[in-house]
Each structure stands twice: as C-alpha cells, then as structure tokens.
Design an enzyme around this catalytic site. Sequence first.
Site, PDB file in Angstrom:
ATOM      1  N   ASP A 100      39.334  38.368  37.978  1.00  0.00           N
ATOM      2  CA  ASP A 100      38.118  38.604  38.746  1.00  0.00           C
ATOM      3  C   ASP A 100      37.252  39.185  37.707  1.00  0.00           C
ATOM      4  O   ASP A 100      37.253  40.522  37.221  1.00  0.00           O
ATOM      5  CB  ASP A 100      38.140  38.882  40.086  1.00  0.00           C
ATOM      6  CG  ASP A 100      36.799  38.766  40.767  1.00  0.00           C
ATOM      7  OD1 ASP A 100      35.699  38.449  40.261  1.00  0.00           O
ATOM      8  OD2 ASP A 100      37.052  38.614  42.160  1.00  0.00           O
ATOM      9  N   HIS A 102      33.687  39.807  38.226  1.00  0.00           N
ATOM     10  CA  HIS A 102      32.342  40.159  38.803  1.00  0.00           C
ATOM     11  C   HIS A 102      32.503  41.460  38.980  1.00  0.00           C
ATOM     12  O   HIS A 102      33.411  42.313  39.543  1.00  0.00           O
ATOM     13  CB  HIS A 102      32.277  39.583  40.309  1.00  0.00           C
ATOM     14  CG  HIS A 102      32.161  37.990  40.259  1.00  0.00           C
ATOM     15  ND1 HIS A 102      33.244  37.221  40.250  1.00  0.00           N
ATOM     16  CD2 HIS A 102      31.045  37.266  40.251  1.00  0.00           C
ATOM     17  CE1 HIS A 102      32.826  36.257  40.304  1.00  0.00           C
ATOM     18  NE2 HIS A 102      31.604  35.909  40.175  1.00  0.00           N
ATOM     19  N   SER A 153      40.766  36.413  44.661  1.00  0.00           N
ATOM     20  CA  SER A 153      40.970  37.799  44.674  1.00  0.00           C
ATOM     21  C   SER A 153      41.541  38.583  46.030  1.00  0.00           C
ATOM     22  O   SER A 153      41.944  39.517  46.007  1.00  0.00           O
ATOM     23  CB  SER A 153      39.526  38.433  44.212  1.00  0.00           C
ATOM     24  OG  SER A 153      39.263  37.899  42.977  1.00  0.00           O
TER      25      SER A 153
HETATM   26 CO1  B1M Z   1      30.330  34.075  40.173  1.00  0.00          CO
HETATM   27  N1  B1M Z   1      30.936  33.380  41.873  1.00  0.00           N
HETATM   28  N2  B1M Z   1      31.746  33.253  39.170  1.00  0.00           N
HETATM   29  N3  B1M Z   1      29.639  34.883  38.430  1.00  0.00           N
HETATM   30  N4  B1M Z   1      29.090  34.957  41.201  1.00  0.00           N
HETATM   31  C1  B1M Z   1      30.444  33.834  43.076  1.00  0.00           C
HETATM   32  C2  B1M Z   1      31.067  35.177  43.636  1.00  0.00           C
HETATM   33  C3  B1M Z   1      30.375  32.765  44.029  1.00  0.00           C
HETATM   34  C4  B1M Z   1      30.484  33.093  45.751  1.00  0.00           C
HETATM   35  C5  B1M Z   1      29.029  31.872  43.772  1.00  0.00           C
HETATM   36  C6  B1M Z   1      29.049  30.580  44.599  1.00  0.00           C
HETATM   37  O1  B1M Z   1      29.630  29.623  44.437  1.00  0.00           O
HETATM   38  N5  B1M Z   1      28.026  30.793  45.645  1.00  0.00           N
HETATM   39  C7  B1M Z   1      31.529  31.881  43.601  1.00  0.00           C
HETATM   40  C8  B1M Z   1      33.013  32.384  44.321  1.00  0.00           C
HETATM   41  C9  B1M Z   1      33.454  31.164  45.075  1.00  0.00           C
HETATM   42  C10 B1M Z   1      34.978  31.280  45.640  1.00  0.00           C
HETATM   43  O2  B1M Z   1      35.932  31.996  45.167  1.00  0.00           O
HETATM   44  N6  B1M Z   1      35.163  30.689  46.608  1.00  0.00           N
HETATM   45  C11 B1M Z   1      31.898  32.339  42.266  1.00  0.00           C
HETATM   46  C12 B1M Z   1      32.293  31.626  41.077  1.00  0.00           C
HETATM   47  C13 B1M Z   1      33.049  30.333  41.389  1.00  0.00           C
HETATM   48  C14 B1M Z   1      32.439  32.045  39.772  1.00  0.00           C
HETATM   49  C15 B1M Z   1      33.059  31.368  38.691  1.00  0.00           C
HETATM   50  C16 B1M Z   1      34.675  30.670  39.087  1.00  0.00           C
HETATM   51  C17 B1M Z   1      32.319  30.163  38.112  1.00  0.00           C
HETATM   52  C18 B1M Z   1      33.116  29.351  36.774  1.00  0.00           C
HETATM   53  O3  B1M Z   1      33.347  29.962  35.960  1.00  0.00           O
HETATM   54  N7  B1M Z   1      33.119  28.483  37.327  1.00  0.00           N
HETATM   55  C19 B1M Z   1      33.210  32.604  37.567  1.00  0.00           C
HETATM   56  C20 B1M Z   1      34.287  33.380  37.881  1.00  0.00           C
HETATM   57  C21 B1M Z   1      35.130  33.653  36.758  1.00  0.00           C
HETATM   58  C22 B1M Z   1      36.107  34.805  37.208  1.00  0.00           C
HETATM   59  O4  B1M Z   1      35.846  35.929  37.785  1.00  0.00           O
HETATM   60  N8  B1M Z   1      37.244  34.709  36.630  1.00  0.00           N
HETATM   61  C23 B1M Z   1      32.016  33.320  37.945  1.00  0.00           C
HETATM   62  C24 B1M Z   1      31.070  34.016  37.204  1.00  0.00           C
HETATM   63  C25 B1M Z   1      30.166  34.666  37.302  1.00  0.00           C
HETATM   64  C26 B1M Z   1      29.168  35.329  36.229  1.00  0.00           C
HETATM   65  C27 B1M Z   1      30.206  36.043  35.197  1.00  0.00           C
HETATM   66  C28 B1M Z   1      28.181  34.218  35.738  1.00  0.00           C
HETATM   67  C29 B1M Z   1      28.237  36.415  37.147  1.00  0.00           C
HETATM   68  C30 B1M Z   1      29.062  37.658  37.169  1.00  0.00           C
HETATM   69  C31 B1M Z   1      28.537  38.754  36.318  1.00  0.00           C
HETATM   70  C32 B1M Z   1      28.939  40.038  36.478  1.00  0.00           C
HETATM   71  O5  B1M Z   1      29.336  40.440  37.616  1.00  0.00           O
HETATM   72  N9  B1M Z   1      29.068  40.710  35.573  1.00  0.00           N
HETATM   73  C33 B1M Z   1      28.363  35.710  38.712  1.00  0.00           C
HETATM   74  C34 B1M Z   1      27.637  35.984  39.611  1.00  0.00           C
HETATM   75  C35 B1M Z   1      26.370  37.038  39.388  1.00  0.00           C
HETATM   76  C36 B1M Z   1      28.034  35.655  40.934  1.00  0.00           C
HETATM   77  C37 B1M Z   1      26.894  35.802  42.256  1.00  0.00           C
HETATM   78  C38 B1M Z   1      26.044  34.737  42.243  1.00  0.00           C
HETATM   79  C39 B1M Z   1      26.472  37.318  42.373  1.00  0.00           C
HETATM   80  C40 B1M Z   1      27.504  38.185  42.555  1.00  0.00           C
HETATM   81  C41 B1M Z   1      26.762  39.674  42.477  1.00  0.00           C
HETATM   82  O6  B1M Z   1      26.868  40.212  41.556  1.00  0.00           O
HETATM   83  N10 B1M Z   1      26.332  39.900  43.665  1.00  0.00           N
HETATM   84  C42 B1M Z   1      28.010  35.196  43.331  1.00  0.00           C
HETATM   85  C43 B1M Z   1      27.360  34.781  44.640  1.00  0.00           C
HETATM   86  C44 B1M Z   1      27.785  35.663  45.762  1.00  0.00           C
HETATM   87  O7  B1M Z   1      28.425  36.745  45.807  1.00  0.00           O
HETATM   88  N11 B1M Z   1      27.467  35.100  46.987  1.00  0.00           N
HETATM   89  C45 B1M Z   1      29.397  34.593  42.559  1.00  0.00           C
HETATM   90  C46 B1M Z   1      25.514  41.304  43.846  1.00  0.00           C
HETATM   91  C47 B1M Z   1      26.703  42.285  44.301  1.00  0.00           C
HETATM   92  C48 B1M Z   1      25.863  43.636  44.274  1.00  0.00           C
HETATM   93  O8  B1M Z   1      27.320  41.934  45.330  1.00  0.00           O
HETATM   94  O9  B1M Z   1      29.356  42.178  44.471  1.00  0.00           O
HETATM   95  O10 B1M Z   1      29.095  41.469  46.596  1.00  0.00           O
HETATM   96  P1  B1M Z   1      28.853  42.336  45.610  1.00  0.00           P
HETATM   97  O11 B1M Z   1      28.992  43.562  45.955  1.00  0.00           O
HETATM   98  C49 B1M Z   1      28.341  44.187  47.176  1.00  0.00           C
HETATM   99  C50 B1M Z   1      29.262  44.177  48.311  1.00  0.00           C
HETATM  100  O12 B1M Z   1      30.377  43.235  48.364  1.00  0.00           O
HETATM  101  C51 B1M Z   1      30.203  45.679  48.170  1.00  0.00           C
HETATM  102  O13 B1M Z   1      29.085  46.380  47.815  1.00  0.00           O
HETATM  103  C52 B1M Z   1      28.155  45.546  47.123  1.00  0.00           C
HETATM  104  C53 B1M Z   1      26.637  45.862  47.396  1.00  0.00           C
HETATM  105  O14 B1M Z   1      26.324  47.181  47.920  1.00  0.00           O
HETATM  106  N12 B1M Z   1      31.264  45.812  47.344  1.00  0.00           N
HETATM  107  C54 B1M Z   1      32.111  46.814  47.473  1.00  0.00           C
HETATM  108  C55 B1M Z   1      31.498  45.125  46.277  1.00  0.00           C
HETATM  109  N13 B1M Z   1      32.841  45.610  45.960  1.00  0.00           N
HETATM  110  C56 B1M Z   1      33.109  46.820  46.592  1.00  0.00           C
HETATM  111  C57 B1M Z   1      34.001  47.557  46.597  1.00  0.00           C
HETATM  112  C58 B1M Z   1      34.097  48.555  47.353  1.00  0.00           C
HETATM  113  C59 B1M Z   1      33.110  48.694  48.571  1.00  0.00           C
HETATM  114  C60 B1M Z   1      32.244  47.757  48.547  1.00  0.00           C
HETATM  115  O15 B1M Z   1      35.001  49.726  47.501  1.00  0.00           O
HETATM  116  C61 B1M Z   1      36.247  49.512  46.304  1.00  0.00           C
END
Ligand code: B1M
Length: 217
Positions: A100, A102, A153
């Site tokens: 992963d 992200h 993940s």
């Molecule tokens: Co990706 N991606 N992405 N992506 N991406 C998602 C996760 C996705 C839901 C988008 C969608 O389809 N709507 C989807 C997953 C679907 C699934 O698994 N069923 C997806 C996909 C499919 C992919 C790829 C597979 C796409 C591809 O290559 N075809 C690929 C994955 C590659 C891989 O990982 N092997 C990919 C790639 C990418 C980018 C590189 C372009 C980029 C990431 C850049 C980076 O992180 N450096 C990206 C992004 C930006 C997203 C979305 C749009 C936004 C994620 C984000 O940064 N959110 C995302 C959509 C979504 O999440 N709904 C998506 C903002 C961030 C602050 O939120 O990380 O959730 P989040 O963290 C929150 C809480 O979750 C929590 O606290 C934070 C807020 O306070 N939290 C924790 C997180 N971790 C924590 C740990 C803790 C406590 C709290 O304690 C340990």
Amino acid sequence: LPVGERLERRIIDGEAKGLEADLDQAMADGTSALDIINVHLLEGMKIVGERFGAGEMQLPFVLQSAEVMKTAVAYLEPHMDKTDASAGKGRIVLATVRGDVHDIGKNLVDIILTNNGYEVVNLGIKQPITDIIAAAERHNADVIGMSGLLVKSTVVMKENLLELNQRGFAGRWPVLLGGAALTRAYVEDDLASLFDGTVRYARDAFEGLALMEPLVK
Ligand code: B1M
C-alpha cells in the site's frame, strides 16, 4: 471564491500555484492550520476520492491532488499548536502496510502525535510486518501503528496480527489501526477476536491521539 473554497478547489484541481498565499490568507482570517486541513483540504480530497472511484478522474490527476495536499500540510505544519515534544509520553512505530502506497493519512497521524508529545518512528509505505517488528524492537516502541487504505490492506493487517501472535509479540505491542478501508466493527470485533493482544481502531488522527494514552499505559 472564499479562500476555504479556493483551497478545496486547489486540491481537486491539483493546482499548487498560489497555494501558499491562500494558506497564509486562511490563517490570517483566523482559521487554524488544523482546521484548514480538516475542513478544507480533506473535503477536497474526499471529492477527489469520489470522482476517482466513479471513474471521473484519472490516476495522474489524483497524484497531483495528493502532491498539493502534501505541500499544503508541510507548509501548515510549523503553524500547528505543539505541546512539549520532549514530554516522553510514549513511542509508536508507524507504517503503511505491505503493498500500500497511501501515506497522507499516516503522515497526518505522525504530525498530530508528534505535536502532542509522542515520539513517532515513521517507517514509510509498503512496510512488511518483519520490518515493522524489527523497528519496534530496535526503538523499544510502546505501540505499533499500521495504516492502509486499500481493501486488500485490511487483509494484510489481519495477517500481520496473526504474525505477531505467532511470534509471541501480541502481548508486547498494542496495535493501532487506521485507514479508509477499515471499519470499527472489522477491527474491534473480527480482528480483536483473533489477536492475542490489544488492537484498536482510529477513525482519524485525533481518535488515534486519544487512544495513545490508554495504549501506552
Ligand atoms: Co488511491 N485509492 N490508489 N491513490 N486513493 C483510494 C484509497 C480509493 C478508495 C479510491 C477510490 O477508488 N475511490 C481506492 C481503493 C479501493 C479499494 O481498495 N477498494 C484507491 C486505489 C484503487 C488506488 C490504486 C490501486 C489505483 C491504481 O493504481 N489503479 C493505487 C494503489 C497503489 C498501491 O497502494 N499499491 C492508488 C494510488 C493513489 C495515489 C498514489 C495516486 C494517491 C496516494 C498518494 C499518497 O498517499 N502519497 C491516491 C489517493 C490520494 C487516494 C484517495 C483519493 C485519497 C486518499 C487520501 O490521502 N485521503 C483515496 C480515496 C479515499 O480514501 N476515499 C484513494 C486523505 C487522508 C488524510 O485520509 O488516509 O483515510 P486517510 O487518513 C485518515 C483516516 O483514515 C485516519 O486518519 C486520517 C485522517 O485524520 N488514518 C489513521 C489513516 N491511517 C491511520 C492510522 C492510524 C490512525 C488513523 O493509526 C495507526
């Protein structure tokens, strides 16, 4: 547009030109750095995720949005409230799990915990459990934190907990899990029932912060 909406648009459009001026203006208007992230930037990111999920936005543009998000968070970080960093409240090894990439959410967790007196060893992305365990041992961690956004993940996290069981480490490190694909029920019912130690779910960085104290004990 009001500055908050402008910032939201910058995330959606992946437009970094003039970003810092807008961030300065939002802060000058009295919005705290954290509120700028939580209200405006994350709202933009939410829309990016929805559009990407619906096939309305292509990956390179999502990457650009993520870059703008990271630039904005890095710019705001020095403006955030900090409590005594040497407070020695506890140490967490934090990683995005194997497979992963992200890391925006994980890095926010790092910032929030660090600013609140915890020591964070941030291992980065795609971290195999063997490396996480090695780091937790080396740094004498109090807690292991794992982040992951992909549905796959959530399975990796389960395997990681089983590995901790198997190697007799379940009682040593309580585990904090977060990331968009997890649910509280999955972590606190399903995973908790198979893990020999303590595992907790954090919906966001602030819940993660609140959980640190009971986990460090
Ligand atoms: Co990706 N991606 N992405 N992506 N991406 C998602 C996760 C996705 C839901 C988008 C969608 O389809 N709507 C989807 C997953 C679907 C699934 O698994 N069923 C997806 C996909 C499919 C992919 C790829 C597979 C796409 C591809 O290559 N075809 C690929 C994955 C590659 C891989 O990982 N092997 C990919 C790639 C990418 C980018 C590189 C372009 C980029 C990431 C850049 C980076 O992180 N450096 C990206 C992004 C930006 C997203 C979305 C749009 C936004 C994620 C984000 O940064 N959110 C995302 C959509 C979504 O999440 N709904 C998506 C903002 C961030 C602050 O939120 O990380 O959730 P989040 O963290 C929150 C809480 O979750 C929590 O606290 C934070 C807020 O306070 N939290 C924790 C997180 N971790 C924590 C740990 C803790 C406590 C709290 O304690 C340990």
